[in-house]
Design a protein around this motif. Structure first.
Motif, PDB file in Angstrom:
ATOM      1  N   SER A   1       6.938   7.169   0.672  1.00 10.14           N
ATOM      2  CA  SER A   1       7.005   8.487   0.036  1.00 10.14           C
ATOM      3  C   SER A   1       5.641   9.143  -0.109  1.00 10.14           C
ATOM      4  O   SER A   1       5.524  10.374  -0.059  1.00 10.14           O
ATOM      5  N   ASP A   2       4.586   8.334  -0.300  1.00  6.64           N
ATOM      6  CA  ASP A   2       3.228   8.873  -0.428  1.00  6.64           C
ATOM      7  C   ASP A   2       2.213   7.793  -0.100  1.00  6.64           C
ATOM      8  O   ASP A   2       1.698   7.118  -0.998  1.00  6.64           O
ATOM      9  N   PRO A   3       1.908   7.603   1.196  1.00  8.10           N
ATOM     10  CA  PRO A   3       0.980   6.541   1.600  1.00  8.10           C
ATOM     11  C   PRO A   3      -0.422   6.672   1.014  1.00  8.10           C
ATOM     12  O   PRO A   3      -1.193   5.718   1.051  1.00  8.10           O
ATOM     13  N   THR A   4      -0.770   7.850   0.473  1.00  2.47           N
ATOM     14  CA  THR A   4      -2.105   8.040  -0.104  1.00  2.47           C
ATOM     15  C   THR A   4      -2.171   7.594  -1.563  1.00  2.47           C
ATOM     16  O   THR A   4      -3.249   7.611  -2.167  1.00  2.47           O
ATOM     17  N   ALA A   5      -1.045   7.227  -2.149  1.00  3.94           N
ATOM     18  CA  ALA A   5      -1.025   6.817  -3.555  1.00  3.94           C
ATOM     19  C   ALA A   5      -1.836   5.538  -3.754  1.00  3.94           C
ATOM     20  O   ALA A   5      -2.038   4.747  -2.827  1.00  3.94           O
ATOM     21  N   SER A   6      -2.294   5.331  -4.977  1.00  3.92           N
ATOM     22  CA  SER A   6      -3.137   4.163  -5.263  1.00  3.92           C
ATOM     23  C   SER A   6      -2.322   2.884  -5.419  1.00  3.92           C
ATOM     24  O   SER A   6      -2.823   1.781  -5.195  1.00  3.92           O
ATOM     25  N   VAL A   7      -1.051   3.013  -5.808  1.00  3.75           N
ATOM     26  CA  VAL A   7      -0.182   1.848  -5.993  1.00  3.75           C
ATOM     27  C   VAL A   7       1.012   1.965  -5.053  1.00  3.75           C
ATOM     28  O   VAL A   7       1.638   3.026  -4.973  1.00  3.75           O
ATOM     29  N   HIS A   8       1.308   0.883  -4.352  1.00  2.00           N
ATOM     30  CA  HIS A   8       2.405   0.875  -3.379  1.00  2.00           C
ATOM     31  C   HIS A   8       3.464  -0.142  -3.787  1.00  2.00           C
ATOM     32  O   HIS A   8       3.144  -1.268  -4.175  1.00  2.00           O
ATOM     33  N   MET A   9       4.732   0.282  -3.692  1.00  2.00           N
ATOM     34  CA  MET A   9       5.866  -0.624  -3.883  1.00  2.00           C
ATOM     35  C   MET A   9       6.651  -0.661  -2.588  1.00  2.00           C
ATOM     36  O   MET A   9       7.132   0.364  -2.111  1.00  2.00           O
ATOM     37  N   VAL A  10       6.776  -1.852  -1.994  1.00  2.00           N
ATOM     38  CA  VAL A  10       7.500  -2.020  -0.742  1.00  2.00           C
ATOM     39  C   VAL A  10       8.751  -2.833  -1.020  1.00  2.00           C
ATOM     40  O   VAL A  10       8.675  -3.948  -1.560  1.00  2.00           O
ATOM     41  N   ALA A  11       9.909  -2.268  -0.663  1.00  2.00           N
ATOM     42  CA  ALA A  11      11.191  -2.930  -0.910  1.00  2.00           C
ATOM     43  C   ALA A  11      11.821  -3.342   0.413  1.00  2.00           C
ATOM     44  O   ALA A  11      12.009  -2.513   1.306  1.00  2.00           O
ATOM     45  N   PHE A  12      12.143  -4.625   0.565  1.00  2.00           N
ATOM     46  CA  PHE A  12      12.833  -5.140   1.744  1.00  2.00           C
ATOM     47  C   PHE A  12      14.302  -5.296   1.369  1.00  2.00           C
ATOM     48  O   PHE A  12      14.652  -6.100   0.493  1.00  2.00           O
ATOM     49  N   LEU A  13      15.158  -4.516   2.049  1.00  2.00           N
ATOM     50  CA  LEU A  13      16.558  -4.429   1.656  1.00  2.00           C
ATOM     51  C   LEU A  13      17.493  -4.576   2.852  1.00  2.00           C
ATOM     52  O   LEU A  13      17.066  -4.469   4.000  1.00  2.00           O
TER      53      LEU A  13
ATOM     54  N   TYR B   1       8.173   7.601 -11.087  1.00  2.00           N
ATOM     55  CA  TYR B   1       6.779   7.461 -10.649  1.00  2.00           C
ATOM     56  C   TYR B   1       6.510   8.269  -9.375  1.00  2.00           C
ATOM     57  O   TYR B   1       5.576   7.955  -8.629  1.00  2.00           O
ATOM     58  N   ARG B   2       7.291   9.288  -9.147  1.00  2.00           N
ATOM     59  CA  ARG B   2       7.253  10.033  -7.888  1.00  2.00           C
ATOM     60  C   ARG B   2       5.842  10.462  -7.477  1.00  2.00           C
ATOM     61  O   ARG B   2       5.469  10.374  -6.305  1.00  2.00           O
ATOM     62  N   ASP B   3       5.055  10.939  -8.406  1.00  2.00           N
ATOM     63  CA  ASP B   3       3.733  11.474  -8.085  1.00  2.00           C
ATOM     64  C   ASP B   3       2.619  10.442  -8.237  1.00  2.00           C
ATOM     65  O   ASP B   3       1.445  10.784  -8.093  1.00  2.00           O
ATOM     66  N   ARG B   4       2.993   9.192  -8.536  1.00  2.00           N
ATOM     67  CA  ARG B   4       1.941   8.206  -8.823  1.00  2.00           C
ATOM     68  C   ARG B   4       1.976   6.966  -7.940  1.00  2.00           C
ATOM     69  O   ARG B   4       0.959   6.274  -7.816  1.00  2.00           O
ATOM     70  N   ILE B   5       3.131   6.632  -7.341  1.00  4.13           N
ATOM     71  CA  ILE B   5       3.182   5.450  -6.479  1.00  4.13           C
ATOM     72  C   ILE B   5       3.807   5.805  -5.129  1.00  4.13           C
ATOM     73  O   ILE B   5       4.511   6.810  -5.002  1.00  4.13           O
ATOM     74  N   ASN B   6       3.521   4.972  -4.161  1.00  5.92           N
ATOM     75  CA  ASN B   6       4.154   5.097  -2.850  1.00  5.92           C
ATOM     76  C   ASN B   6       5.333   4.126  -2.805  1.00  5.92           C
ATOM     77  O   ASN B   6       5.161   2.916  -2.959  1.00  5.92           O
ATOM     78  N   PHE B   7       6.541   4.669  -2.627  1.00  5.62           N
ATOM     79  CA  PHE B   7       7.724   3.825  -2.507  1.00  5.62           C
ATOM     80  C   PHE B   7       8.084   3.718  -1.032  1.00  5.62           C
ATOM     81  O   PHE B   7       8.395   4.713  -0.384  1.00  5.62           O
ATOM     82  N   ALA B   8       8.040   2.514  -0.483  1.00  2.00           N
ATOM     83  CA  ALA B   8       8.331   2.281   0.933  1.00  2.00           C
ATOM     84  C   ALA B   8       9.495   1.305   1.059  1.00  2.00           C
ATOM     85  O   ALA B   8       9.537   0.281   0.370  1.00  2.00           O
ATOM     86  N   MET B   9      10.417   1.638   1.928  1.00  2.00           N
ATOM     87  CA  MET B   9      11.616   0.809   2.113  1.00  2.00           C
ATOM     88  C   MET B   9      11.644   0.261   3.538  1.00  2.00           C
ATOM     89  O   MET B   9      11.449   0.995   4.506  1.00  2.00           O
TER      90      MET B   9
END
Length: 199
Positions: free
Chosen positions: A48-60, A81-89
């Motif tokens: 969602s935002d690769p430039t964010a300082s914190v990344h959450m990666v979900a393997f589903l 946390y839309r504007d603060r973390i990168n959510f990657a699936m």
């Protein structure tokens, strides 16, 4: 002798079915996270935002019952946390789930649309073309994509294995790995701590 044969047959049957049944009846217990982060996945170039300082990666996996149960929680976290973390699936379909691979293709053919993921978690064996039509996609292009080969799914499986992912759901927050279903408080506390460390 006949009774022993029945017993032996039952044992063999349980051994053969265990990999499939365990995914439905023996979900992983909550895992509090490893003490040593995997820094190679603490940041990723997609999401969602690769430039964010914190990344959450979900393997589903769309046919994974525990992933389906966690999906509302993941949506809640992404919204909060839309504007603060990168959510990657990352979708890694299990061979034990007959519809998981095609569901993964449908997700990618939709451009990784969250709305498609919502439908696929509801029914991973549904009519994918109908899903595409409901969501307003070009159904002809979608069907062409579904009929073709998709190397991305294999690449994602290799990516998952390279980070020690053994099943779904698996989450990485700031490189810390969590396996199995997680509580909202657990994930929020880890995210908040990571954000505070970078403030």
């Amino acid at each position: 002798m006949k009774r022993f044969s029945y017993f032996l047959f039952a044992c063999v049957l349980v051994i053969l079915l265990l990999p499939v049944l365990s995914d439905y009846f023996l979900p992983w217990p909550e895992f509090k996270g490893e003490t040593t982060p995997d820094f190679s996945i603490s940041k990723v170039s997609f999401g969602s935002d690769p430039t964010a300082s914190v990344h959450m990666v979900a393997f589903l996996d769309f046919q994974c019952p525990v992933c389906k149960a966690d999906w509302p929680l993941l949506n809640s976290l992404e919204s909060s946390y839309r504007d603060r973390i990168n959510f990657a699936m990352v979708v890694i379909p299990s061979q034990a789930h007959p519809n998981a691979y095609d569901a993964a293709k449908a997700y990618h053919c939709s451009g990784d649309a969250k709305e498609m993921a919502d439908l696929l978690f509801q029914d991973p064996a549904g009519n994918y073309s109908a899903y595409a039509q409901v969501l307003g996609f070009d159904v002809s292009a979608f069907d062409v994509c579904m009929a073709g080969k998709m190397d991305r799914i294999d690449a994602d499986a290799v990516f998952a294995l390279s980070h020690g992912v053994k099943g779904t759901p698996t989450y990485f927050i700031d490189g810390i790995r969590f396996e199995g279903s997680q509580t909202q408080d657990t994930l929020r506390n880890v995210i908040d701590s990571a954000l505070e460390a970078r403030s």
